[in-house]
Design an enzyme around this catalytic site. Sequence first.
Site, PDB file in Angstrom:
ATOM      1  N   HIS A   5       2.847   4.839 -25.908  1.00 43.27           N
ATOM      2  CA  HIS A   5       3.660   6.051 -25.825  1.00 43.27           C
ATOM      3  C   HIS A   5       2.834   7.281 -26.178  1.00 43.27           C
ATOM      4  CE1 HIS A   5       7.147   8.618 -26.049  1.00 43.27           C
ATOM      5  NE2 HIS A   5       6.527   9.160 -27.077  1.00 43.27           N
ATOM      6  N   GLU A  50       3.205  -1.094   2.336  1.00 39.41           N
ATOM      7  CA  GLU A  50       2.585  -1.702   1.157  1.00 39.41           C
ATOM      8  C   GLU A  50       2.474  -3.217   1.294  1.00 39.41           C
ATOM      9  OE1 GLU A  50       4.905  -0.716  -2.342  1.00 39.41           O
ATOM     10  OE2 GLU A  50       6.786  -0.894  -1.272  1.00 39.41           O
ATOM     11  N   ASP A  75       0.546  -1.869  -4.239  1.00 37.63           N
ATOM     12  CA  ASP A  75       0.981  -3.164  -3.725  1.00 37.63           C
ATOM     13  C   ASP A  75       0.134  -3.610  -2.535  1.00 37.63           C
ATOM     14  OD1 ASP A  75       3.006  -4.117  -5.416  1.00 37.63           O
ATOM     15  OD2 ASP A  75       4.352  -2.560  -4.673  1.00 37.63           O
ATOM     16  N   CYS A 104       1.045   7.157  -1.466  1.00 33.41           N
ATOM     17  CA  CYS A 104       1.610   7.455  -2.786  1.00 33.41           C
ATOM     18  C   CYS A 104       1.189   6.461  -3.864  1.00 33.41           C
ATOM     19  CB  CYS A 104       3.129   7.549  -2.700  1.00 33.41           C
ATOM     20  SG  CYS A 104       3.891   6.035  -2.114  1.00 33.41           S
TER      21      CYS A 104
HETATM   22  C1  PEP Z   1       2.647   1.240  -4.522  1.00 28.67           C
HETATM   23  O1  PEP Z   1       2.911   0.038  -4.438  1.00 28.67           O
HETATM   24  O2  PEP Z   1       1.528   1.720  -4.258  1.00 28.67           O
HETATM   25  C2  PEP Z   1       3.673   2.192  -4.977  1.00 28.67           C
HETATM   26  C3  PEP Z   1       3.486   3.491  -4.911  1.00 28.67           C
HETATM   27  O3  PEP Z   1       4.812   1.665  -5.490  1.00 28.67           O
HETATM   28  P1  PEP Z   1       4.937   1.081  -6.966  1.00 28.67           P
HETATM   29  O4  PEP Z   1       3.667   1.401  -7.696  1.00 28.67           O
HETATM   30  O5  PEP Z   1       6.136   1.740  -7.540  1.00 28.67           O
HETATM   31  O6  PEP Z   1       5.112  -0.371  -6.679  1.00 28.67           O
HETATM   32 MG    MG Z   2       4.979  -0.662  -4.527  1.00 32.97          MG
END
Ligand code: PEP
Ligand code: MG
Length: 572
Positions: free
Chosen positions: A189, A432, A456, A503
């Site tokens: 944290h 992903e 992922d 992302c």
């Molecule tokens: C990813 O898998 O890259 C993603 C952005 O989703 P999360 O990290 O929430 O699984």
């Molecule tokens: Mg993901």
Amino acid sequence: MLKGIATSSGIAIGKVYKLEQPKIIIKEYHDEKKENLENELARFKNAMAKTIKDIEQIKERASKTLAPEELAIFDAHLMMAQDPEFTDQIENMIKEGKGADEAAKAVSDTMIGMFESMEDAYFKERAADIKDVSYRLLCNILGLTIPDLTTIDEEVVIVAEEMTPSDTAQLNKKYALGFVTEIGGKTSHAAIMAVALGLPAVVGCTGIMAEAKHGDTIILDAKEGTVILNPDEATLAEYKEKREKYLEEKAALQVLLDKPSITVDGHQVELVANIGSPKDMDNVVANGAEGVGLYRTEFLYMESTDDFPSEDAQFEAYKVVLERAEGKRVVVRTLDIGGDKKLPYFEFEPEMNPFLGYRAIRLCLDRKDIFKTQVRALLRASTYGKLAIMFPMIATIDEFRAAKDFVLETKEELKAEGVEVSDQIEIGMMVEIPASAVLADEFAKYADFFSIGTNDLIQYSMAADRMSEKVAYLYQPLNPSILRLVKMTIDGAHSQGRWCGMCGEMGGDPMAAPVLLGLGLDEFSMSASRILPTRKIITSLNKKEMEELANKALKCHTESEVMTLVKEVLKA
Ligand code: PEP
Ligand code: MG
């Protein structure tokens, strides 16, 4: 020199303020408290009442320096202190013959253990909240006094065993130059708060409590994770210069705040932010993000303790985010639950491989009742800004079509009810799962956009669990195999005139930026604090040259070969 874990960035130089928290020593009473049952119950209840009063007072004092969103942590603590599940369990144990301190400690430890054993960083953080409240409660039961950080009125560097959530929330940035803790890791944290507060901090610095004395001169370098006590003149001068340089660089980045993310040869990309809750919008605005590229809505679901968040509660959250984005695009990801992300009020059947199991869009398409609430809330909020919806973990075109049709049907349903819904909503998907990357050109006939979830995508491509430290070496965003999947996805999107974003963590990785630019990525989504440094890189690069770099990278054999190419470019 002491070594700890680097958390944020920056250098702090100042005097040590040693935070000495009272030690809790619990006795075992072996039933002798049974006769004094009423006394023990009263001891607990009075201490709990004082705990609640203390938190309210700290909140009141902290409200002079903290934003309302940052004060929310105290509301969470108050809720926890008043949670009947917590207090009833303690009272029951007292009735069974335990002392008030013994019972409070036992119940808290069980709850802390439960949350700490969860893989998800969010739940681990909840454990810190419970620890914090129960520590205050135990001090009050035992009549011990906790130091009050809001009374600090000179510039200091805090040195502590550990910084609890309420410690960090009490810090006045005017006087607290930074902090060093004896324990804690990168996702503790304290570390997360240091980044959020923009404070230099070093955590997990073993030995600091034994070595540092109140009033010592201390230097901490948050980027390197180093701490120096009572430095000589030369070292002090060296670090003062380093600090100046760091501050200059930071100030220089501010110039880029309202600038477009455009390469030297005029190619423009979008740099947008990943968020987990409406309160993250402050950071999005402060860091000059050009919108939101990923709103992870599962946190809304995980924050709720007893039931799925209602349509109205979700609508409010989405509305706030859309309004605060002031017309810039907000990509909201529908519920991505399952895998390591569990809910306290929903039972997942045990599976051998939850990461490959019943989760995300798979669950939503199966449980349309759960999905419906979210989609209705999103569509209702769509008139407050520029909404884009994306589905997580899409593996097949059938899944995408089913999810999209469900959104369109729900839209008609709302319209029939007389509810206004925007006609400009883009409906896209996360890429992903390798299967969807490979078939991207066909997916692009249905999806308005892609956002590549590299966290992922890399885990599934390499067959390497993203939670396992043992196989962490296989997280290789710049491995040519991953780059080829990324290229397929971007090219697939462009073949149908769609845009493609990213992302996952790779989207904000400075080493990846030149190659991604060369591969033609349109939108880079990342933690808000990474926006300005990334903009600096993008605005210094030439798109044509990066295309050449990307072509070379795609032909490399190993990640380290790609790294060497990128380093040359970034040095130039
Ligand atoms: C990813 O898998 O890259 C993603 C952005 O989703 P999360 O990290 O929430 O699984
Ligand atoms: Mg993901």
